[in-house]
Design a protein around this motif. Structure first.
Motif, PDB file in Angstrom:
ATOM      1  N   SER A 163       0.862  -1.184   0.000  1.00  0.00           N
ATOM      2  CA  SER A 163       0.000   0.000   0.000  1.00  0.00           C
ATOM      3  C   SER A 163       0.892   1.225   0.000  1.00  0.00           C
ATOM      4  CB  SER A 163      -0.940   0.016   1.213  1.00  0.00           C
ATOM      5  OG  SER A 163      -0.216   0.284   2.406  1.00  0.00           O
ATOM      6  N   VAL A 164       0.380   2.310  -0.541  1.00  0.00           N
ATOM      7  CA  VAL A 164       1.122   3.559  -0.616  1.00  0.00           C
ATOM      8  C   VAL A 164       0.362   4.604   0.185  1.00  0.00           C
ATOM      9  CG1 VAL A 164       2.076   5.337  -2.130  1.00  0.00           C
ATOM     10  CG2 VAL A 164       1.983   2.945  -2.905  1.00  0.00           C
ATOM     11  N   GLN A 165       1.022   5.170   1.174  1.00  0.00           N
ATOM     12  CA  GLN A 165       0.400   6.177   2.038  1.00  0.00           C
ATOM     13  C   GLN A 165       1.240   7.456   1.982  1.00  0.00           C
ATOM     14  OE1 GLN A 165      -0.020   4.957   6.100  1.00  0.00           O
ATOM     15  NE2 GLN A 165      -1.170   6.784   6.707  1.00  0.00           N
ATOM     16  N   ILE A 166       0.653   8.501   1.416  1.00  0.00           N
ATOM     17  CA  ILE A 166       1.343   9.777   1.281  1.00  0.00           C
ATOM     18  C   ILE A 166       0.580  10.801   2.105  1.00  0.00           C
ATOM     19  CG2 ILE A 166       2.182  11.530  -0.327  1.00  0.00           C
ATOM     20  CD1 ILE A 166       2.094   9.384  -2.511  1.00  0.00           C
ATOM     21  N   HIS A 204      -3.630  10.821 -13.568  1.00  0.00           N
ATOM     22  CA  HIS A 204      -2.324  10.266 -13.239  1.00  0.00           C
ATOM     23  C   HIS A 204      -1.581  11.093 -12.192  1.00  0.00           C
ATOM     24  CE1 HIS A 204      -2.527   7.227 -16.358  1.00  0.00           C
ATOM     25  NE2 HIS A 204      -2.909   8.158 -17.213  1.00  0.00           N
ATOM     26  N   HIS A 205      -2.291  11.955 -11.499  1.00  0.00           N
ATOM     27  CA  HIS A 205      -1.607  12.772 -10.504  1.00  0.00           C
ATOM     28  C   HIS A 205      -2.512  13.060  -9.315  1.00  0.00           C
ATOM     29  CE1 HIS A 205      -3.784  16.138 -12.473  1.00  0.00           C
ATOM     30  NE2 HIS A 205      -3.708  16.682 -11.267  1.00  0.00           N
ATOM     31  N   ILE A 206      -1.851  13.428  -8.215  1.00  0.00           N
ATOM     32  CA  ILE A 206      -2.537  13.877  -6.995  1.00  0.00           C
ATOM     33  C   ILE A 206      -1.865  15.170  -6.567  1.00  0.00           C
ATOM     34  CG2 ILE A 206      -3.153  13.338  -4.602  1.00  0.00           C
ATOM     35  CD1 ILE A 206      -2.789  10.360  -5.315  1.00  0.00           C
ATOM     36  N   THR A 218       3.042  12.587  -9.426  1.00  0.00           N
ATOM     37  CA  THR A 218       2.722  11.976 -10.708  1.00  0.00           C
ATOM     38  C   THR A 218       3.148  10.516 -10.644  1.00  0.00           C
ATOM     39  OG1 THR A 218       3.161  14.086 -11.806  1.00  0.00           O
ATOM     40  CG2 THR A 218       3.029  12.131 -13.197  1.00  0.00           C
ATOM     41  N   THR A 219       2.258   9.617 -11.043  1.00  0.00           N
ATOM     42  CA  THR A 219       2.545   8.195 -10.858  1.00  0.00           C
ATOM     43  C   THR A 219       1.816   7.348 -11.883  1.00  0.00           C
ATOM     44  OG1 THR A 219       2.511   6.378  -9.255  1.00  0.00           O
ATOM     45  CG2 THR A 219       0.672   7.935  -9.189  1.00  0.00           C
ATOM     46  N   ILE A 233      -4.367   5.649  -8.959  1.00  0.00           N
ATOM     47  CA  ILE A 233      -4.581   6.863  -8.173  1.00  0.00           C
ATOM     48  C   ILE A 233      -5.493   6.573  -6.984  1.00  0.00           C
ATOM     49  CG2 ILE A 233      -5.642   9.153  -8.212  1.00  0.00           C
ATOM     50  CD1 ILE A 233      -2.912   9.050  -9.528  1.00  0.00           C
ATOM     51  N   HIS A 234      -6.553   5.793  -7.191  1.00  0.00           N
ATOM     52  CA  HIS A 234      -7.484   5.519  -6.089  1.00  0.00           C
ATOM     53  C   HIS A 234      -6.837   4.634  -5.027  1.00  0.00           C
ATOM     54  CE1 HIS A 234     -10.999   7.560  -7.634  1.00  0.00           C
ATOM     55  NE2 HIS A 234     -10.689   7.108  -8.834  1.00  0.00           N
TER      56      HIS A 234
END
Length: 596
Positions: free
Chosen positions: A123-126, A144-146, A158-159, A163-164
Motif C-alpha cells: 500500500s502507498v500512504q502519502i 495520473h496525478h494527486i 505523478t505516478t 490513483i485511487h
C-alpha cells in the motif's frame, strides 16, 4: 514513536534533502529547499497523529528489510521482505545530472518500486503536512496525478500506480514496476515510467563520475567516499552555503531541551569544511562555499560578523517554536530558526579568514585571491585584533553568560597570522609586517592569560579553571608546534578531565541546560588530530576506528553519541562529524606506495 531512530538514509541533490528510514519511509523532507517547511516531518512526530507526516510504501506481512546505496551514489535502495518469501525493492533519489550545459537538480523526489520475488502486496500512504505540522493538505486528483495543497505550498505526485489505491492507502499486488515523482505543481511531459528510468540512470552516472574526480586515501575508502557525497548533499548549490545538518530539533541527549535548528550555515565550520573539500579535491564545491562566505562578509553591517547565517546569506534567523510537532520521540520543543545569530562570537573573524586563505595558495581555483581580496579581508583582521581579549559566547554558544574564551582568542590570532602570510605571498611587505606584529601581540597575550601553570594546561577562558576540547586544535591552527610541551600538557589534561570512555566531551561544566550527557562527536575527531600530531599514531588509528564504529549502517553520523551505547543523537546528518571523518582518514591512511 518507538520505531523512530536516526538509522536513516540521506538522499538529495544539493537543492533539497530527505531522510528515508530503515523501512523505506520518507520521514523528513523540507521543500523546496533545506530550510523550508518539512512537508514530511514524521521524524519529529506530528503531535496529533503519530503515523502522519510520511511517504510510506508498506508491505503486507512485513518481516524484515535491508538497505544500501547504489555504489558511489546518493541513490538509496531498500528491500522489504514479507513473511511468505515475497520481496520488493524501493529506489529513492533526487535527480541530479548535467543537462543543457548546467546541473539539473529540481526540488523533486523520485521513488521507484519493483517486484523482486514472490507475490507481495503493498500500500502507498502519502501524508504530507504543511506549516510545520499545522495543516493537513487539501487533496485533488487527476487521471495520473494527486495534488497536495497547503497554505503556501502545492505538491504534485505523478505516478503510474492506481490513483485511487494511493488515495485510499489500499493494499494491492505488485506486478509491474511503479514510479512516483513528487515535486512542484508541474506536469511531467513524458511518461512517468520513462522519466523515472532516465532520471535514475543519469543521476547514478553523475554521482559515479563525480566520485572518480575526488581524491581518496588508501585506507577507509568506502567511508571517505560516503562522507564526501554527504558533504556534497549538504551543500546548497544556488548560493554555495553548506548547512550544519539536514534537521532541526533532534536533542543532543534525551529530554535535554538542547534542541536546535541546524539547517543553516555556521562560520565556525568554515575552516574544517574548506580543508576537507580541498583535500578531497572537490574544488568547485569548496570555491562556491568560500564565495558564499565572502558575500556574507561583504554584506556584514559595520563589518560585524554573526556566528550563523541563512543559506541565502540571511542575517535574521528568528527563533520560534512549532507546537504542532511533538519532537523526536516526543522530546520537544521543536525550534524553527536559531537565535545564535544574535550572539557575539569573536572566533568568526578567524574562521572567515582561514577559509579565504585557500584562495591565495591553491592555484587550481578559478578565481585566485589578489590584492583586492586581501584588502577586503583586512577589516576582519582589525575586528579580530580589537576583540581578541573581549568576552563572548564562545564556540559552544553559551546563552547564559560570556567570558574571554581562549578558542576565540586563538582564532583572532589566526586571522592576523593568515593575513600576514597572505600579504607576504602577495609581496606586500609593509602589510605583512603589520599583521605579523599584530599576531605576535595576540599570541603573547593568550600565553600569558590563558595558561594555567598550576594545572599545566591552557584553560577554556582567560583566568578560568575549566577545560575545553576546542583547545585540542592549537596545533591544527599553528598556534603551538606539536613538540611544544604546553600543547602536550594541554592534551594530557583534556584526556584526564574530558575523556569519558572512548570519547572526548566538549566540556563537562554545567551550562544553561545542565551538564552535558553525550559526547559531541567532532571533539573526538579533534582528539585524533592531536594524537596524530603528537606522534601517538597507533592510538590515533585505534580511536578513529572506534569513531567509525559509531556510524550508522549506511555510514552516516549525527552530532552526538551516547558513549555507553553508541546510539547517535543530535541533528542528522551532521557536516562537522562527516568532515572530521574525512580529515582523520586522510591523515591516518597509509601512502599509496605502501598499499601493495
Amino acid at each position: 514513536m518507538s520505531d523512530t531512530s536516526l538509522e536513516n538514509g540521506l538522499i538529495g541533490n544539493s537543492a533539497i534533502g530527505a531522510l528515508v528510514d530503515a523501512r523505506g519511509r520518507i520521514v523528513w523532507a523540507c521543500l523546496p529547499r533545506f530550510d523550508s517547511d518539512p512537508v514530511f516531518c514524521r521524524l519529529l512526530n506530528p503531535a496529533d497523529d503519530e503515523e502522519g507526516g510520511a511517504f510510506s510504501i508498506n508491505l503486507a506481512d512485513f518481516a524484515h528489510a535491508e538497505q544500501e546505496y547504489i555504489r558511489h551514489t546518493a541513490v538509496l535502495r531498500t528491500r522489504l521482505h514479507d513473511s511468505h518469501g515475497g520481496c520488493i525493492e524501493i529506489t529513492d533519489f533526487a535527480p541530479r545530472f548535467r543537462l543543457h550545459g548546467r546541473i539539473f537538480h529540481p526540488s523533486m523526489l523520485v521513488r521507484r518500486v519493483a517486484l523482486v520475488s514472490g507475490n507481495p502486496r503493498i500500500s502507498v500512504q502519502i501524508d504530507p503536512r504543511f506549516e510545520y505540522g499545522e495543516f493537513k493538505p487539501v487533496i485533488t486528483s487527476g487521471s495520473h496525478h494527486i495534488r497536495y495543497v497547503g497554505p503556501s505550498t502545492v505538491l504534485r505526485l505523478t505516478t503510474d500506480a492506481s490513483i485511487h489505491a494511493v488515495l485510499e492507502s489500499r493494499f494491492f499486488h505488485l506486478h509491474d514496476p511503479l514510479t512516483f515523482i513528487l515535486g512542484p505543481d508541474e506536469t511531467v511531459q513524458a511518461s512517468v515510467a520513462s522519466t523515472g528510468r532516465e532520471f535514475l540512470d543519469q543521476t547514478v552516472a553523475y554521482w559515479q563520475d563525480w566520485v572518480r574526480t575526488i581524491f581518496i586515501p588508501v585506507d577507509w575508502q568506502h567511508e571517505v567516499i560516503r562522507s564526501a557525497i554527504t558533504l556534497k548533499l549538504n551543500a546548497f548549490d544556488d548560493t554555495g552555503a553548506i548547512i550544519a545538518a539536514m534537521t532541526t530539533s533532534i536533542p543532543e541527549h534525551p529530554d535535554s531541551g538542547r534542541n536546535w535548528d541546524y539547517r543553516f550555515c555556521w562560520l565556525r565550520d568554515a575552516y574544517f569544511v574548506v580543508n576537507a573539500l580541498n583535500r578531497l579535491g572537490a574544488t568547485t564545491t569548496m570555491e562556491r562555499y568560500i564565495s558564499y562566505i565572502l558575500n556574507v562578509v561583504s554584506a556584514a553591517e559595520g563589518g560585524v560578523l554573526q556566528p550563523v547565517y541563512g543559506i541565502s546569506g540571511e542575517a535574521r534567523l528568528l527563533e520560534r517554536f512549532a507546537p504542532a510537532l511533538a519532537g523526536y520521540r516526543n522530546m520537544g520543543p521543536v525550534r524553527v530558526g536559531n537565535l545564535a545569530y544574535e550572539q557575539i562570537q569573536h572566533d568568526v573573524y578567524g574562521s572567515a579568514v582561514l577559509a579565504a586563505t585557500h584562495m591565495f595558495f591553491d592555484s587550481r581555483l578559478q578565481h585566485p585571491g589578489d590584492a583586492n581580496l586581501f584588502h577586503q579581508l583586512e577589516p576582519l583582521g582589525h575586528k579580530a585584533f580589537t576583540h581578541y581579549n573581549q568576552p563572548d559566547a564562545g564556540i559552544w554558544e553559551l546563552r547564559g553568560f560570556t567570558r574571554v574564551h581562549t578558542y576565540s582568542s586563538i582564532m583572532c590570532w589566526a586571522a592576523c597570522d593568515r593575513l600576514a602570510r597572505i600579504a607576504k605571498r602577495l609581496g606586500l611587505e609593509e602589510r605583512a609586517s603589520f599583521w605579523r606584529d599584530s599576531a605576535d601581540r595576540i599570541h603573547a597575550d593568550i600565553c600569558a592569560q590563558a595558561w594555567d601553570e598550576s594545572r599545566q594546561a591552557f584553560t577554556a577562558s582567560w583566568g578560568g579553571d575549566s577545560l575545553d576540547a576546542s583547545l585540542l586544535l592549537m596545533n591544527e591552527f599553528g598556534f603551538l608546534e606539536a613538540d611544544d610541551p604546553r600543547f602536550t600538557a594541554t592534551v594530557e589534561a583534556i584526556e584526564r578531565e574530558l575523556k569519558r570512555g572512548d570519547f572526548i566531551f566538549r566540556y563537562v561544566e554545567r551550562d544553561d541546560f545542565g551538564h552535558p550527557e553525550h559526547a559531541f562527536l567532532v571533539c573526538t575527531f579533534w582528539y585524533v588530530y592531536a594524537l596524530h600530531a603528537l606522534g601517538r599514531k597507533e592510538e590515533a588509528r585505534a580511536c578513529f576506528e572506534r569513531l567509525l564504529a559509531c556510524t550508522s549502517k549506511l555510514g552516516l553520523l549525527s552530532e552526538d553519541v551516547n558513549q555507553a551505547t553508541g546510539e547517535q543523537w543530535g541533528n542528522f546528518v551532521q557536516t562537522y562529524s562527516m568532515v572530521g571523518l574525512v580529515n582523520c582518514a586522510l591523515r591516518l591512511s597509509r601512502r599509496w606506495d605502501q598499499a601493495y
